[in-house]
Design a protein around this motif. Structure first.
Motif, PDB file in Angstrom:
ATOM      1  N   LEU A 257       2.912  17.234  27.287  1.00  0.00           N
ATOM      2  CA  LEU A 257       4.206  17.453  26.636  1.00  0.00           C
ATOM      3  C   LEU A 257       4.051  17.940  25.202  1.00  0.00           C
ATOM      4  O   LEU A 257       4.960  18.584  24.666  1.00  0.00           O
ATOM      5  N   ALA A 258       2.911  17.657  24.581  1.00  0.00           N
ATOM      6  CA  ALA A 258       2.706  18.136  23.211  1.00  0.00           C
ATOM      7  C   ALA A 258       2.652  19.655  23.141  1.00  0.00           C
ATOM      8  O   ALA A 258       2.840  20.237  22.064  1.00  0.00           O
ATOM      9  N   ARG A 259       2.436  20.329  24.270  1.00  0.00           N
ATOM     10  CA  ARG A 259       2.362  21.792  24.264  1.00  0.00           C
ATOM     11  C   ARG A 259       3.691  22.450  24.615  1.00  0.00           C
ATOM     12  O   ARG A 259       3.761  23.663  24.782  1.00  0.00           O
ATOM     13  N   LEU A 260       4.754  21.658  24.730  1.00  0.00           N
ATOM     14  CA  LEU A 260       6.058  22.264  25.029  1.00  0.00           C
ATOM     15  C   LEU A 260       6.526  23.241  23.944  1.00  0.00           C
ATOM     16  O   LEU A 260       7.125  24.277  24.283  1.00  0.00           O
ATOM     17  N   PRO A 261       6.305  22.968  22.644  1.00  0.00           N
ATOM     18  CA  PRO A 261       6.702  23.973  21.655  1.00  0.00           C
ATOM     19  C   PRO A 261       6.012  25.326  21.873  1.00  0.00           C
ATOM     20  O   PRO A 261       6.634  26.380  21.727  1.00  0.00           O
ATOM     21  N   ALA A 262       4.716  25.301  22.242  1.00  0.00           N
ATOM     22  CA  ALA A 262       4.017  26.559  22.508  1.00  0.00           C
ATOM     23  C   ALA A 262       4.596  27.251  23.738  1.00  0.00           C
ATOM     24  O   ALA A 262       4.742  28.483  23.763  1.00  0.00           O
ATOM     25  N   LEU A 263       4.967  26.455  24.742  1.00  0.00           N
ATOM     26  CA  LEU A 263       5.598  27.024  25.935  1.00  0.00           C
ATOM     27  C   LEU A 263       6.947  27.646  25.576  1.00  0.00           C
ATOM     28  O   LEU A 263       7.286  28.736  26.049  1.00  0.00           O
ATOM     29  N   ARG A 264       7.693  26.963  24.751  1.00  0.00           N
ATOM     30  CA  ARG A 264       8.994  27.505  24.316  1.00  0.00           C
ATOM     31  C   ARG A 264       8.804  28.832  23.590  1.00  0.00           C
ATOM     32  O   ARG A 264       9.529  29.805  23.853  1.00  0.00           O
ATOM     33  N   ASP A 265       7.829  28.904  22.678  1.00  0.00           N
ATOM     34  CA  ASP A 265       7.603  30.142  21.932  1.00  0.00           C
ATOM     35  C   ASP A 265       7.168  31.269  22.851  1.00  0.00           C
ATOM     36  O   ASP A 265       7.559  32.433  22.656  1.00  0.00           O
ATOM     37  N   ARG A 266       6.345  30.940  23.840  1.00  0.00           N
ATOM     38  CA  ARG A 266       5.880  31.970  24.760  1.00  0.00           C
ATOM     39  C   ARG A 266       7.046  32.533  25.588  1.00  0.00           C
ATOM     40  O   ARG A 266       7.141  33.738  25.813  1.00  0.00           O
ATOM     41  N   LEU A 267       7.938  31.653  26.007  1.00  0.00           N
ATOM     42  CA  LEU A 267       9.085  32.117  26.786  1.00  0.00           C
ATOM     43  C   LEU A 267      10.077  32.873  25.929  1.00  0.00           C
ATOM     44  O   LEU A 267      10.787  33.754  26.423  1.00  0.00           O
ATOM     45  N   ALA A 268      10.123  32.537  24.658  1.00  0.00           N
ATOM     46  CA  ALA A 268      11.010  33.295  23.765  1.00  0.00           C
ATOM     47  C   ALA A 268      10.587  34.757  23.721  1.00  0.00           C
ATOM     48  O   ALA A 268      11.428  35.669  23.684  1.00  0.00           O
ATOM     49  N   GLY A 269       9.283  35.002  23.753  1.00  0.00           N
ATOM     50  CA  GLY A 269       8.800  36.378  23.772  1.00  0.00           C
ATOM     51  C   GLY A 269       9.129  37.086  25.060  1.00  0.00           C
ATOM     52  O   GLY A 269       9.137  38.330  25.108  1.00  0.00           O
ATOM     53  N   ALA A 270       9.389  36.305  26.131  1.00  0.00           N
ATOM     54  CA  ALA A 270       9.759  36.900  27.409  1.00  0.00           C
ATOM     55  C   ALA A 270      11.266  37.055  27.556  1.00  0.00           C
ATOM     56  O   ALA A 270      11.739  37.480  28.610  1.00  0.00           O
ATOM     57  N   GLY A 271      12.005  36.670  26.514  1.00  0.00           N
ATOM     58  CA  GLY A 271      13.456  36.854  26.554  1.00  0.00           C
ATOM     59  C   GLY A 271      14.228  35.624  26.968  1.00  0.00           C
ATOM     60  O   GLY A 271      15.444  35.714  27.216  1.00  0.00           O
ATOM     61  N   LEU A 272      13.588  34.444  27.064  1.00  0.00           N
ATOM     62  CA  LEU A 272      14.293  33.224  27.422  1.00  0.00           C
ATOM     63  C   LEU A 272      14.247  32.267  26.240  1.00  0.00           C
ATOM     64  O   LEU A 272      13.187  31.784  25.854  1.00  0.00           O
ATOM     65  N   ALA A 273      15.405  32.000  25.669  1.00  0.00           N
ATOM     66  CA  ALA A 273      15.492  31.061  24.559  1.00  0.00           C
ATOM     67  C   ALA A 273      15.579  29.643  25.113  1.00  0.00           C
ATOM     68  O   ALA A 273      16.435  29.345  25.957  1.00  0.00           O
ATOM     69  N   VAL A 274      14.716  28.781  24.655  1.00  0.00           N
ATOM     70  CA  VAL A 274      14.666  27.405  25.147  1.00  0.00           C
ATOM     71  C   VAL A 274      15.045  26.459  24.018  1.00  0.00           C
ATOM     72  O   VAL A 274      14.435  26.473  22.938  1.00  0.00           O
ATOM     73  N   ASP A 275      16.066  25.643  24.271  1.00  0.00           N
ATOM     74  CA  ASP A 275      16.483  24.613  23.319  1.00  0.00           C
ATOM     75  C   ASP A 275      15.751  23.329  23.688  1.00  0.00           C
ATOM     76  O   ASP A 275      16.057  22.699  24.709  1.00  0.00           O
ATOM     77  N   LEU A 276      14.750  22.946  22.909  1.00  0.00           N
ATOM     78  CA  LEU A 276      13.899  21.792  23.198  1.00  0.00           C
ATOM     79  C   LEU A 276      14.311  20.620  22.331  1.00  0.00           C
ATOM     80  O   LEU A 276      14.343  20.745  21.093  1.00  0.00           O
ATOM     81  N   ARG A 277      14.626  19.508  22.947  1.00  0.00           N
ATOM     82  CA  ARG A 277      14.986  18.300  22.214  1.00  0.00           C
ATOM     83  C   ARG A 277      14.184  17.126  22.768  1.00  0.00           C
ATOM     84  O   ARG A 277      14.103  16.931  23.982  1.00  0.00           O
ATOM     85  N   VAL A 278      13.613  16.340  21.852  1.00  0.00           N
ATOM     86  CA  VAL A 278      12.808  15.181  22.210  1.00  0.00           C
ATOM     87  C   VAL A 278      13.434  13.953  21.580  1.00  0.00           C
ATOM     88  O   VAL A 278      13.704  13.932  20.375  1.00  0.00           O
ATOM     89  N   THR A 279      13.702  12.930  22.370  1.00  0.00           N
ATOM     90  CA  THR A 279      14.260  11.679  21.878  1.00  0.00           C
ATOM     91  C   THR A 279      13.312  10.541  22.219  1.00  0.00           C
ATOM     92  O   THR A 279      12.469  10.644  23.108  1.00  0.00           O
ATOM     93  N   GLY A 280      13.499   9.440  21.504  1.00  0.00           N
ATOM     94  CA  GLY A 280      12.612   8.296  21.702  1.00  0.00           C
ATOM     95  C   GLY A 280      11.345   8.444  20.887  1.00  0.00           C
ATOM     96  O   GLY A 280      11.147   9.429  20.158  1.00  0.00           O
TER      97      GLY A 280
END
Length: 387
Positions: A257-280
């Motif tokens: 799960l620590a690599r989710l920000p990198a996954l989000r950035d990679r998908l942003a380059g593919a045209g998919l904006a990801v809103d990532l929120r972590v609670t707890g």
């Protein structure tokens, strides 16, 4: 004394030692036995020859147990009919009986030993020495019944142990096969997730580049750079995954799960904006659980990129005391498709793989269209309480 076409020299040596010991014991002790048996015939050359024949016949007891029993029985019965004293020759007869019982099935062994018993009884009624008559039947039978019973018990125990070893070997082979199958399935799932996600992102970026190239080539370069980066990252992750099945290869750190920000950035380059929120309270998780949670998010976002037809998605990660939940939602069509065929949450290979991963860890996964449109993937993964 042959096994698989080769001499078993330890058995040959053991039988030779046994025969020589019985030969020496018989030649030395038979005279002493005769001193305590008045009326028996004195030990002479003929008795020594019979003792030697009975003892040396045991050299072949493993290779030819029936023939050995026949020779020993004839020698012993002749010895007793001539009136020589009871003595060590009966030990050779006992060993021959035991060998037949332990090496042959019960029925043929019993038939052979029945014939030996009848022949041994000859001295009970006809002997140049004292003939015991009917009173000697019971003692004579003991020299057959006792070693026969012991041999049968030993044989049954050996067969039981052999069956147990064979069953244990089959169980080990079956367990090894299951483990190999499980490992192959795990690797296949990992490759599916890594390659599927990487190709989906590359495909989307390639479409963007092709769209921009005629009108705004400078922006197409950005998409091509993203393709290069995504393919390199996918290849690196694939190399780590396949390293698990290469002997001598070092395993790299598995995704989590620590690599989710990198996954989000990679998908942003593919045209998919990801809103990532972590609670707890984010914390280190067991490797298998951390990887499963990451793969659920990765596969769900890959499906959004491929099938939803939208430019944004939402990811929620919630760290709780005894579980971690991940949720991926979008506002797309709500139906996942492969080509032109719809894929529901039960038949899709990606979703089925997610479900298997989560279930293997004792968790639960729900996936399906949302009532107000779009698609939702939700997984609950139990973890031990923090200390």
């Amino acid at each position: 004394m042959r096994g698989s076409g080769r001499w078993r020299w330890p058995e040959v040596a053991a039988d030779a030692a046994l025969a020589l010991v019985l030969l020496g014991f018989g030649l030395l002790a038979t005279g002493l036995a005769g001193d305590n048996q008045p009326g028996s015939r004195p030990v002479d050359a003929a008795s020594r020859v019979l003792i030697a024949v009975a003892a040396l016949a045991l050299l072949f007891r493993r290779r030819a147990p029936i023939a050995t029993l026949a020779v020993v029985t004839v020698a012993t019965s002749t010895y007793l009919v001539f009136g020589y004293p009871y003595g060590p020759i009966l030990v050779a007869f006992l060993i021959a009986v035991y060998t037949v019982a332990v090496r042959l099935p019960v029925r043929p062994a019993a038939l052979a030993l029945g014939g030996a018993f009848v022949l041994l009884l000859a001295h009970v009624f006809w002997s140049e020495g004292p003939a015991p008559g009917w009173a000697g039947v019971l003692p004579a039978s003991a020299w057959v019944v006792v070693p026969f019973a012991v041999g049968v018990v030993v044989r049954v125990n050996r067969e039981t142990a052999a069956r147990s070893r064979a069953e244990a070997a089959r169980d080990r082979a079956e367990q090894a096969r299951r483990q190999a199958d499980e490992e192959r399935l795990r690797i296949a799932q990992e490759v599916h997730d890594v390659v599927g996600h990487g190709l989906a992102a590359i495909s989307m970026q390639a479409e963007i580049a092709l769209h921009l190239l005629p009108k705004r080539p400078e922006q197409a370069e950005t998409a091509l750079t993203a393709i290069s980066r995504t393919s390199r990252e996918a290849l690196d992750e694939l190399r780590v995954t396949l390293g698990a099945v290469r002997q001598g290869a070092e395993r790299g750190p598995v995704p989590g799960l620590a690599r989710l920000p990198a996954l989000r950035d990679r998908l942003a380059g593919a045209g998919l904006a990801v809103d990532l929120r972590v609670t707890g309270d984010a914390r280190d998780l067991p490797a298998a659980l951390d990887l499963t949670a990451y793969r659920v998010v990765q596969e769900a976002l890959t499906n959004v990129l491929r099938h939803a037809g939208v430019a944004n998605a939402q990811v929620r990660v919630d760290y709780r005391a005894d579980e971690v939940t991940v949720e991926v939602t979008d506002e797309g069509t709500g139906v996942r498709r492969v080509g032109t065929d719809p894929v529901d949450d039960e038949s899709g290979h990606g979703l089925a793989g997610m479900r298997e991963r989560v279930a293997a860890l004792g968790g639960r996964l729900a996936a399906g269209p949302r009532p107000d449109g779009g698609f939702r993937v939700y997984a609950r993964l139990p973890v031990g309480p923090t200390t």
